[in-house]
Write a protein that holds these residues in place. Structure first.
Motif, PDB file in Angstrom:
ATOM      1  N   MET A  31       1.573  54.289 -58.972  1.00 37.60           N
ATOM      2  CA  MET A  31       0.494  53.494 -58.422  1.00 37.60           C
ATOM      3  C   MET A  31       0.042  54.139 -57.116  1.00 37.60           C
ATOM      4  O   MET A  31       0.861  54.523 -56.296  1.00 37.60           O
ATOM      5  N   ALA A  32      -1.250  54.256 -56.939  1.00 34.51           N
ATOM      6  CA  ALA A  32      -1.819  54.837 -55.721  1.00 34.51           C
ATOM      7  C   ALA A  32      -2.181  53.722 -54.743  1.00 34.51           C
ATOM      8  O   ALA A  32      -2.522  52.615 -55.153  1.00 34.51           O
ATOM      9  N   ARG A  33      -2.087  54.047 -53.480  1.00 38.58           N
ATOM     10  CA  ARG A  33      -2.347  53.038 -52.453  1.00 38.58           C
ATOM     11  C   ARG A  33      -3.168  53.590 -51.302  1.00 38.58           C
ATOM     12  O   ARG A  33      -3.137  54.781 -51.012  1.00 38.58           O
ATOM     13  N   VAL A  34      -3.857  52.669 -50.657  1.00 40.15           N
ATOM     14  CA  VAL A  34      -4.488  52.932 -49.362  1.00 40.15           C
ATOM     15  C   VAL A  34      -3.808  51.990 -48.381  1.00 40.15           C
ATOM     16  O   VAL A  34      -3.783  50.779 -48.592  1.00 40.15           O
ATOM     17  N   LEU A  35      -3.240  52.539 -47.341  1.00 39.86           N
ATOM     18  CA  LEU A  35      -2.638  51.757 -46.271  1.00 39.86           C
ATOM     19  C   LEU A  35      -3.554  51.864 -45.066  1.00 39.86           C
ATOM     20  O   LEU A  35      -3.879  52.965 -44.625  1.00 39.86           O
ATOM     21  N   VAL A  36      -3.994  50.719 -44.563  1.00 41.21           N
ATOM     22  CA  VAL A  36      -4.871  50.692 -43.386  1.00 41.21           C
ATOM     23  C   VAL A  36      -4.116  50.001 -42.259  1.00 41.21           C
ATOM     24  O   VAL A  36      -3.669  48.863 -42.417  1.00 41.21           O
ATOM     25  N   LEU A  37      -3.982  50.697 -41.155  1.00 46.05           N
ATOM     26  CA  LEU A  37      -3.343  50.134 -39.966  1.00 46.05           C
ATOM     27  C   LEU A  37      -4.424  49.910 -38.918  1.00 46.05           C
ATOM     28  O   LEU A  37      -4.968  50.869 -38.364  1.00 46.05           O
ATOM     29  N   TYR A  38      -4.734  48.640 -38.682  1.00 45.01           N
ATOM     30  CA  TYR A  38      -5.761  48.271 -37.696  1.00 45.01           C
ATOM     31  C   TYR A  38      -5.100  48.118 -36.339  1.00 45.01           C
ATOM     32  O   TYR A  38      -4.207  47.285 -36.166  1.00 45.01           O
ATOM     33  N   LYS A  39      -5.555  48.887 -35.383  1.00 48.45           N
ATOM     34  CA  LYS A  39      -4.994  48.802 -34.039  1.00 48.45           C
ATOM     35  C   LYS A  39      -5.501  47.541 -33.339  1.00 48.45           C
ATOM     36  O   LYS A  39      -6.474  46.925 -33.769  1.00 48.45           O
ATOM     37  N   LYS A  40      -4.813  47.177 -32.276  1.00 49.08           N
ATOM     38  CA  LYS A  40      -5.148  45.940 -31.567  1.00 49.08           C
ATOM     39  C   LYS A  40      -6.615  45.933 -31.154  1.00 49.08           C
ATOM     40  O   LYS A  40      -7.068  46.838 -30.454  1.00 49.08           O
ATOM     41  N   PRO A  41      -7.358  44.908 -31.572  1.00 48.83           N
ATOM     42  CA  PRO A  41      -8.776  44.804 -31.212  1.00 48.83           C
ATOM     43  C   PRO A  41      -8.939  44.195 -29.820  1.00 48.83           C
ATOM     44  O   PRO A  41      -8.008  43.633 -29.251  1.00 48.83           O
ATOM     45  N   LYS A  42     -10.156  44.287 -29.319  1.00 47.59           N
ATOM     46  CA  LYS A  42     -10.460  43.682 -28.009  1.00 47.59           C
ATOM     47  C   LYS A  42     -10.317  42.171 -28.070  1.00 47.59           C
ATOM     48  O   LYS A  42      -9.869  41.538 -27.117  1.00 47.59           O
ATOM     49  N   ASN A  43     -10.705  41.567 -29.203  1.00 48.11           N
ATOM     50  CA  ASN A  43     -10.644  40.121 -29.376  1.00 48.11           C
ATOM     51  C   ASN A  43      -9.979  39.838 -30.720  1.00 48.11           C
ATOM     52  O   ASN A  43     -10.621  39.910 -31.766  1.00 48.11           O
ATOM     53  N   ALA A  44      -8.697  39.517 -30.695  1.00 47.39           N
ATOM     54  CA  ALA A  44      -7.931  39.319 -31.935  1.00 47.39           C
ATOM     55  C   ALA A  44      -8.476  38.152 -32.767  1.00 47.39           C
ATOM     56  O   ALA A  44      -8.525  38.237 -33.992  1.00 47.39           O
ATOM     57  N   GLU A  45      -8.894  37.095 -32.118  1.00 50.45           N
ATOM     58  CA  GLU A  45      -9.406  35.933 -32.843  1.00 50.45           C
ATOM     59  C   GLU A  45     -10.694  36.285 -33.598  1.00 50.45           C
ATOM     60  O   GLU A  45     -10.861  35.929 -34.765  1.00 50.45           O
ATOM     61  N   ALA A  46     -11.604  36.991 -32.938  1.00 52.46           N
ATOM     62  CA  ALA A  46     -12.853  37.410 -33.591  1.00 52.46           C
ATOM     63  C   ALA A  46     -12.563  38.388 -34.728  1.00 52.46           C
ATOM     64  O   ALA A  46     -13.169  38.302 -35.799  1.00 52.46           O
TER      65      ALA A  46
ATOM     66  N   LEU B  13      -2.850  44.610 -37.546  1.00 53.41           N
ATOM     67  CA  LEU B  13      -2.796  44.171 -38.940  1.00 53.41           C
ATOM     68  C   LEU B  13      -2.646  45.388 -39.843  1.00 53.41           C
ATOM     69  O   LEU B  13      -3.227  46.440 -39.571  1.00 53.41           O
ATOM     70  N   ALA B  14      -1.863  45.229 -40.908  1.00 56.56           N
ATOM     71  CA  ALA B  14      -1.730  46.269 -41.927  1.00 56.56           C
ATOM     72  C   ALA B  14      -2.255  45.711 -43.237  1.00 56.56           C
ATOM     73  O   ALA B  14      -1.976  44.565 -43.593  1.00 56.56           O
TER      74      ALA B  14
ATOM     75  N   GLY C  12      -9.849  50.561 -33.531  1.00 59.36           N
ATOM     76  CA  GLY C  12      -9.600  51.717 -34.374  1.00 59.36           C
ATOM     77  C   GLY C  12      -8.745  51.355 -35.572  1.00 59.36           C
ATOM     78  O   GLY C  12      -8.123  50.295 -35.619  1.00 59.36           O
ATOM     79  N   ALA C  13      -8.749  52.233 -36.548  1.00 56.17           N
ATOM     80  CA  ALA C  13      -7.957  52.019 -37.758  1.00 56.17           C
ATOM     81  C   ALA C  13      -7.533  53.373 -38.312  1.00 56.17           C
ATOM     82  O   ALA C  13      -8.300  54.330 -38.279  1.00 56.17           O
ATOM     83  N   ASP C  14      -6.304  53.436 -38.784  1.00 52.72           N
ATOM     84  CA  ASP C  14      -5.796  54.633 -39.449  1.00 52.72           C
ATOM     85  C   ASP C  14      -5.673  54.320 -40.935  1.00 52.72           C
ATOM     86  O   ASP C  14      -5.120  53.276 -41.310  1.00 52.72           O
ATOM     87  N   LEU C  15      -6.195  55.209 -41.784  1.00 52.64           N
ATOM     88  CA  LEU C  15      -6.110  55.041 -43.233  1.00 52.64           C
ATOM     89  C   LEU C  15      -5.216  56.127 -43.802  1.00 52.64           C
ATOM     90  O   LEU C  15      -5.367  57.303 -43.451  1.00 52.64           O
ATOM     91  N   TYR C  16      -4.312  55.718 -44.668  1.00 54.09           N
ATOM     92  CA  TYR C  16      -3.405  56.641 -45.346  1.00 54.09           C
ATOM     93  C   TYR C  16      -3.553  56.425 -46.847  1.00 54.09           C
ATOM     94  O   TYR C  16      -3.521  55.288 -47.317  1.00 54.09           O
ATOM     95  N   ILE C  17      -3.719  57.514 -47.583  1.00 51.04           N
ATOM     96  CA  ILE C  17      -3.879  57.465 -49.032  1.00 51.04           C
ATOM     97  C   ILE C  17      -2.702  58.199 -49.643  1.00 51.04           C
ATOM     98  O   ILE C  17      -2.400  59.333 -49.238  1.00 51.04           O
ATOM     99  N   PHE C  18      -2.024  57.544 -50.599  1.00 48.67           N
ATOM    100  CA  PHE C  18      -0.866  58.183 -51.204  1.00 48.67           C
ATOM    101  C   PHE C  18      -0.589  57.600 -52.586  1.00 48.67           C
ATOM    102  O   PHE C  18      -1.064  56.519 -52.921  1.00 48.67           O
ATOM    103  N   ASP C  19       0.166  58.351 -53.356  1.00 48.91           N
ATOM    104  CA  ASP C  19       0.623  57.911 -54.665  1.00 48.91           C
ATOM    105  C   ASP C  19       2.088  57.523 -54.523  1.00 48.91           C
ATOM    106  O   ASP C  19       2.776  58.000 -53.612  1.00 48.91           O
ATOM    107  N   THR C  20       2.581  56.682 -55.402  1.00 44.82           N
ATOM    108  CA  THR C  20       3.961  56.240 -55.319  1.00 44.82           C
ATOM    109  C   THR C  20       4.658  56.411 -56.663  1.00 44.82           C
ATOM    110  O   THR C  20       4.007  56.559 -57.700  1.00 44.82           O
ATOM    111  N   LYS C  21       5.975  56.361 -56.620  1.00 46.48           N
ATOM    112  CA  LYS C  21       6.771  56.309 -57.832  1.00 46.48           C
ATOM    113  C   LYS C  21       7.980  55.439 -57.540  1.00 46.48           C
ATOM    114  O   LYS C  21       8.464  55.375 -56.396  1.00 46.48           O
ATOM    115  N   GLU C  22       8.452  54.757 -58.540  1.00 51.14           N
ATOM    116  CA  GLU C  22       9.646  53.949 -58.365  1.00 51.14           C
ATOM    117  C   GLU C  22      10.867  54.849 -58.382  1.00 51.14           C
ATOM    118  O   GLU C  22      10.906  55.823 -59.127  1.00 51.14           O
TER     119      GLU C  22
END
Length: 102
Positions: free
Chosen positions: A1-16, A56-57, A91-101
Motif C-alpha cells: 500500500m502506498a501512502r502520503v504522509l503530511v506533517l503540518y507544522k504549527k500554524p500561526k492560529n491553531a484554531e483557525a 497535525l499529521a 508549512g507542511a512536509d509531504l512524504y510519499i512512500f510504499d509499504t509492505k507488511e
C-alpha cells in the motif's frame, strides 16, 4: 500500500487551522481518485524528548504508487495540493512512500 504522509507544522492560529482543515481541506482531499483511507492525528505530535513543531499529521492511503501518482495528479489532487496555501501558514512536509507488511 502506498501512502502520503503530511506533517503540518504549527500554524500561526491553531484554531483557525483546525476549523479550515476540517470544513474545507478534508472534504477536498477525500475527493482524490483512488484514495482508500485517510486519517489524521488527534493530539499534538510529540517526540521522545517532548514537544515537536508539528501540529497535525495526515496519512492518505492508496493501493499502489501508480494509484497515488494518478490521484495526486488528478484535478482533485491538484486542488487539494493547491489548498495548502490557504491554511498551512506554518508549512507542511509531504512524504510519499510504499509499504509492505513484515
Amino acid at each position: 500500500m502506498a501512502r502520503v504522509l503530511v506533517l503540518y507544522k504549527k500554524p500561526k492560529n491553531a484554531e483557525a487551522f483546525d476549523k479550515y482543515y476540517a470544513s474545507v481541506h478534508i472534504p477536498l482531499a477525500k475527493k482524490i481518485p483512488g484514495l482508500k483511507k485517510y486519517d489524521i492525528s488527534t493530539a499534538p505530535l510529540r517526540t521522545p524528548a517532548g514537544e515537536s513543531n508539528v501540529h497535525l499529521a495526515a496519512t492518505l492511503y492508496f493501493d499502489s504508487l501508480d494509484a497515488l501518482k494518478a490521484g495526486m495528479g488528478s484535478a482533485e489532487g491538484k486542488a487539494a495540493g493547491s489548498d495548502l496555501a490557504n491554511f498551512a501558514d506554518g508549512g507542511a512536509d509531504l512524504y510519499i512512500f510504499d509499504t509492505k507488511e513484515v
